[in-house]
Design an enzyme around this catalytic site. Structure first.
Site, PDB file in Angstrom:
ATOM      1  N   ASP A 147       0.817  -1.225   0.000  1.00 39.21           N
ATOM      2  CA  ASP A 147       0.000   0.000   0.000  1.00 39.21           C
ATOM      3  C   ASP A 147       0.848   1.273   0.000  1.00 39.21           C
ATOM      4  O   ASP A 147       0.498   2.259  -0.644  1.00 39.21           O
ATOM      5  CB  ASP A 147      -0.909   0.043   1.233  1.00 39.21           C
ATOM      6  CG  ASP A 147      -1.973  -1.031   1.183  1.00 39.21           C
ATOM      7  OD1 ASP A 147      -2.208  -1.566   0.087  1.00 39.21           O
ATOM      8  OD2 ASP A 147      -2.563  -1.320   2.233  1.00 39.21           O
TER       9      ASP A 147
HETATM   10  P1  NAP Z   1       0.885  -3.979   3.095  1.00 40.75           P
HETATM   11  O1  NAP Z   1       0.225  -3.028   2.196  1.00 40.75           O
HETATM   12  O2  NAP Z   1       0.070  -4.644   4.133  1.00 40.75           O
HETATM   13  O3  NAP Z   1       1.578  -5.107   2.162  1.00 40.75           O
HETATM   14  C1  NAP Z   1       2.382  -6.101   2.696  1.00 40.75           C
HETATM   15  C2  NAP Z   1       2.836  -7.003   1.563  1.00 40.75           C
HETATM   16  O4  NAP Z   1       3.808  -7.860   2.103  1.00 40.75           O
HETATM   17  C3  NAP Z   1       1.729  -7.876   0.999  1.00 40.75           C
HETATM   18  O5  NAP Z   1       1.351  -7.459  -0.287  1.00 40.75           O
HETATM   19  C4  NAP Z   1       2.322  -9.297   0.994  1.00 40.75           C
HETATM   20  O6  NAP Z   1       2.233  -9.858  -0.334  1.00 40.75           O
HETATM   21  C5  NAP Z   1       3.783  -9.087   1.390  1.00 40.75           C
HETATM   22  N1  NAP Z   1       4.268 -10.120   2.292  1.00 40.75           N
HETATM   23  C6  NAP Z   1       3.660 -10.646   3.378  1.00 40.75           C
HETATM   24  N2  NAP Z   1       4.426 -11.572   3.950  1.00 40.75           N
HETATM   25  C7  NAP Z   1       5.575 -11.619   3.222  1.00 40.75           C
HETATM   26  C8  NAP Z   1       6.753 -12.374   3.315  1.00 40.75           C
HETATM   27  N3  NAP Z   1       6.947 -13.313   4.279  1.00 40.75           N
HETATM   28  N4  NAP Z   1       7.737 -12.174   2.402  1.00 40.75           N
HETATM   29  C9  NAP Z   1       7.565 -11.263   1.403  1.00 40.75           C
HETATM   30  N5  NAP Z   1       6.458 -10.516   1.272  1.00 40.75           N
HETATM   31  C10 NAP Z   1       5.479 -10.694   2.180  1.00 40.75           C
HETATM   32  O7  NAP Z   1       2.115  -3.321   3.831  1.00 40.75           O
HETATM   33  P2  NAP Z   1       2.654  -1.825   3.805  1.00 40.75           P
HETATM   34  O8  NAP Z   1       3.026  -1.430   2.421  1.00 40.75           O
HETATM   35  O9  NAP Z   1       3.700  -1.799   4.878  1.00 40.75           O
HETATM   36  O10 NAP Z   1       1.424  -0.930   4.221  1.00 40.75           O
HETATM   37  C11 NAP Z   1       0.924  -0.849   5.560  1.00 40.75           C
HETATM   38  C12 NAP Z   1      -0.579  -0.786   5.575  1.00 40.75           C
HETATM   39  O11 NAP Z   1      -1.040  -0.734   6.928  1.00 40.75           O
HETATM   40  C13 NAP Z   1      -1.116   0.449   4.892  1.00 40.75           C
HETATM   41  O12 NAP Z   1      -2.344   0.154   4.286  1.00 40.75           O
HETATM   42  C14 NAP Z   1      -1.325   1.391   6.060  1.00 40.75           C
HETATM   43  O13 NAP Z   1      -2.251   2.424   5.810  1.00 40.75           O
HETATM   44  C15 NAP Z   1      -1.856   0.430   7.087  1.00 40.75           C
HETATM   45  N6  NAP Z   1      -1.746   1.053   8.405  1.00 40.75           N
HETATM   46  C16 NAP Z   1      -0.554   1.061   9.051  1.00 40.75           C
HETATM   47  C17 NAP Z   1      -0.440   1.760  10.241  1.00 40.75           C
HETATM   48  C18 NAP Z   1       0.870   1.846  10.962  1.00 40.75           C
HETATM   49  O14 NAP Z   1       0.891   2.465  12.014  1.00 40.75           O
HETATM   50  N7  NAP Z   1       1.934   1.287  10.441  1.00 40.75           N
HETATM   51  C19 NAP Z   1      -1.523   2.434  10.780  1.00 40.75           C
HETATM   52  C20 NAP Z   1      -2.730   2.412  10.089  1.00 40.75           C
HETATM   53  C21 NAP Z   1      -2.820   1.709   8.904  1.00 40.75           C
HETATM   54  P3  NAP Z   1       2.251 -11.454  -0.524  1.00 40.75           P
HETATM   55  O15 NAP Z   1       1.113 -11.967   0.277  1.00 40.75           O
HETATM   56  O16 NAP Z   1       2.075 -11.650  -1.986  1.00 40.75           O
HETATM   57  O17 NAP Z   1       3.559 -11.931  -0.032  1.00 40.75           O
END
Ligand code: NAP
Length: 462
Positions: free
Chosen positions: A389
């Protein structure tokens, strides 16, 4: 010791505890001082507990000892068994415990001292404490359930939901006001608590699990305010100070997270984010180009500048050490290596900073979004490690996207991108990511830890 001396000691330990909380919080505001901040806050909590043991109101230590043992055992087991990736739901559970404790203390005080003899201000604080404590308990439990996947993660919505919620909220506030004004009407006090429990559930079920970190931070804030109210009821200064610090830091954190996603708190609470995504991602497609480990290693080895962009996948794979190892192998070849950190990468604020610090990545190599974005056009390879994301260009390019306007790390502006992920899994928002179909992007499938370790090995052999 004389009573006056004991009271003096008690207030003194509370003062020390409060100072430690303030400095602890200050330390937590920066990754370099976060660990020290955490120790200070823990020391503050220990001082507050020890100080309380001198309280003149204690009749027997048996129950206190039992509580300490049970609480410590549960805390230790949670620390041992709960993996890093489940930290958000663990934190939600802790909020539920804290809020439930505040609500129980409030009910206990009400049973012991409630009634007309209690001052109106104390009655109000008591009502506030139980109301907030009750709704935070069930709200946090639902949040933990959503994050753990035992409660449906997508928003639970039905017709007239906002009206029902408004009715519940009005009923709860009505009971609160009535029980404050008519102290003998005990039924309304308990009804207020019950409505609070129900309201907590209704407040959180319409929110998608993608927004749970913000909700939790907000509930953390409520739990803090409930504790501050407990402090007013019990005349306990350290509870007032710690509760207020907790309440307002939780609120500030929620606002910062919303800002990082370009959303408002009301949109998070009432927007039903995560419910309808299919229309918004229609049309995203094409071909994803796969790259072999050998080719990826060669591309990295002959690059001048490489930027790693870690995301939630780095955490699930526990790939931080492998990432550091690959970075070191590249640096040994004279490649400039940087890390681009998105404020909401992962599942909690500072998630990536904590993981990379654990792998001894120098803090000076970490770049915030605004610092690294201008550098992508001069970056030879952007390596996306389990992020999705936070690198989704739709947030910038597609005004109809549910994440439109969310600031992103603009890896698609790099000369080339290698995305490390296991397969076609989507990000937390459930959206398809057009980055993966771009000409500039190559997909390296596999567990991030294994891929990074293999790459490091290959680079050493190039
Ligand atoms: P993400 O959008 O959740 O994507 C994570 C990706 O990691 C997935 O597409 C997955 O694809 C891959 N993955 C999972 N396990 C894996 C592994 N063992 N090896 C390789 N790839 C792996 O993560 P992000 O880009 O960090 O975004 C964070 C999300 O959380 C955002 O939507 C954000 O708004 C939300 N959020 C975060 C917070 C915060 O405080 N951090 C707060 C509010 C909301 P595969 O399944 O194909 O592997």
């Amino acid at each position: 010791m004389e009573q006056a001396g004991v009271n003096y000691l008690l207030e003194f330990t509370y003062l020390i505890a409060s100072i430690l909380f303030v400095f602890g919080l200050k330390g937590l505001s920066h990754p370099e001082t976060a660990r020290r901040g955490m120790f200070m806050a823990e020391a503050g909590m220990a001082a507050a507990i020890i100080g309380t043991l001198f309280h003149h109101g204690i009749i027997t230590y048996t129950w206190i000892a039992a509580g300490l043992v049970i609480g410590s055992v549960i805390g230790a087991l949670m620390a041992i068994w709960v993996p890093m990736t489940a930290m958000p739901q663990r934190t939600a559970l802790s909020h539920a415990f804290g809020a439930f404790a505040a609500a129980l203390v409030g009910v206990g005080e009400y049973i012991l001292h409630g009634g007309p003899q209690m001052a109106v201000s104390t009655r109000s604080a008591l009502g506030f404490e139980v109301m907030l404590g009750a709704l935070t308990t069930t709200g946090s439990l639902i949040a933990a359930g959503k994050l753990q996947g035992v409660v449906r993660g997508t928003p639970v919505q039905f017709k007239g939901q906002q009206f029902v919620n408004l009715l519940l909220f009005g009923g709860m506030i009505g009971c609160f006001l009535y029980s404050v004004n008519y102290p003998t009407a005990q039924l309304y006090f308990y009804l207020m608590g019950a409505l609070g429990l129900l309201f907590g559930v209704m407040l959180v079920i319409p929110i998608g699990s993608a927004d749970m970190p913000v909700v939790m931070s907000l509930l953390n804030s409520y739990a803090g305010l409930a504790s501050a109210a407990t402090g007013f009821v019990l005349g306990n200064n350290v509870l007032i100070i710690a509760g207020t610090l907790d309440g307002f830091s939780g609120l500030i954190l929620s606002i910062l997270m919303c800002k990082a996603m370009n959303r408002s708190i009301t949109n998070v609470l009432f927007g039903g984010f995560g419910a309808v995504h299919h229309a918004a991602t229609e049309g995203v497609g094409g071909e994803m180009r796969e790259i072999s480990l050998d080719d990826a290693a060669v591309r990295l080895a002959y690059a001048n500048k490489v930027v790693f962009v870690p995301g939630y996948g780095l955490a699930t794979a526990q790939a931080q050490h492998a990432c550091r190892e690959l970075a070191s192998a590249l640096e040994e070849r004279g490649v400039t290596v940087k890390y681009g950190i998105h404020p909401v990468a992962g599942r909690m604020p500072g998630h990536m900073n904590v993981l990379l610090a654990e792998a001894n990545v120098p803090y000076s190599d970490l770049y915030e979004m605004d610092q690294i974005n201008p550098e992508f056009p001069t970056t030879d390879v952007a390596v996306v490690v389990g992020a999705n994301d936070v690198v989704n260009p739709d947030a910038r390019d597609n005004p109809n996207s549910p994440i439109a306007g969310m600031p992103i790390l603009e890896v698609d502006r790099a000369k080339s991108v290698i995305v490390l992920k296991r397969g076609q899994g989507r990000g937390f928002s459930g959206l398809e990511n057009p980055l993966f179909f771009k000409q500039v992007t190559s997909m390296l499938y596999g567990d991030a830890k294994a891929s990074l370790a293999h790459l490091a090995q290959e680079i050493k052999n190039v």
